[in-house]
Design a protein around this motif. Structure first.
Motif: not given
Length: 249
Positions: A24-38, A181-186
């Motif tokens: 339902r909100t794929p960009f919001a989920v991936v965006g948080r991971w990408a921001a943490g990873s960046a 994966p680490l960003a998603a984990w955190i």
């Protein structure tokens, strides 16, 4: 149904439910991971530059391979193989977080003593372990890469910052993909959403692999040209009677 089978079935249900919710909100989920990873990638690159700037008196003789010279498909596979190994390790940490934070507590009532305590506090133990292992890994990578960058910089008589700039087109997307994966984990561990980590592992790995493939091609076929344009050093780097020399145009 025994505790292990119940925990497995519960994990599968939670993973399916999580994947449906994320649709339902794929960009919001991936965006948080990408921001943490960046953020992690930026920190690592800054640490590498700091180490390289402080490291003196060491020279690293260049070998004619990417990102300093154009390679071939075999070089692409070599780069990709190394990156997939790192991605697999990070994905395993994500799966371990799911097991420790979601599956183990469901089995705690069937254990006694130390075993029960470990099952009940698996999430906290996982946080301590992953933070420690990740900190050590990033520190070691920063030192090794920074030390190598300093050696290459001294050998070519080019600033470390300029050399680092030359690898950014492939290094930035590569590092962001590796740290997903680490960003998603955190993010999940801070919210106590351990049951989402298996779904996060599947999604982050699926997103990271095509990025790593593209980054490998950029490193092998594009970055060498950028290296030459920035430094005016044109391969080959050869050895003659006076030592190692480079061609400057």
């Amino acid at each position: 149904m025994d505790a292990s089978a119940y925990a497995f079935a519960h994990g599968v249900r939670q993973t399916r439910a999580t994947l449906r919710a994320w649709q339902r909100t794929p960009f919001a989920v991936v965006g948080r991971w990408a921001a943490g990873s960046a953020l992690a990638a930026t920190g690592l690159l800054a640490a590498v530059l700091a180490v390289a700037s402080l490291d003196h008196g060491y020279q690293q003789v260049l070998t004619l391979q990417p990102p300093f010279a154009v390679g071939d498909v075999a070089e692409v596979l070599r780069v990709l193989r190394s990156n997939l190994l790192v991605l697999a390790l990070h994905a395993m940490a994500c799966v371990a977080g799911f097991i420790a934070g979601s599956s183990l507590p469901l089995q705690a009532q069937h254990h006694r003593g130390v075993s029960r305590w470990v099952h009940e506090h698996g999430g906290r133990l996982a946080i301590v372990f992953v933070i420690g292992a990740t900190s050590f890994s990033l520190s070691a990578q920063a030192y090794v890469i920074g030390h190598t960058l300093a050696g290459v910089s001294h050998f070519l008589r080019v600033s470390p910052a300029l050399l680092l700039l030359g690898v950014l087109p492939h290094a930035i997307p590569e590092l962001i993909a590796l740290f997903l994966p680490l960003a998603a984990w955190i993010i999940a561990s801070r919210k106590g959403e351990w049951d989402q980590l298996l779904a996060a592992t599947l999604v982050t790995v699926a997103l990271a692999i095509p990025v790593l493939v593209a980054s490998a091609f950029v490193e092998v076929y594009v970055s060498p040209h950028l290296f030459t344009a920035l430094t005016h050093i044109h391969p080959p780097i050869v050895r003659n009677s006076e030592g190692w020399t480079v061609t400057v145009r």
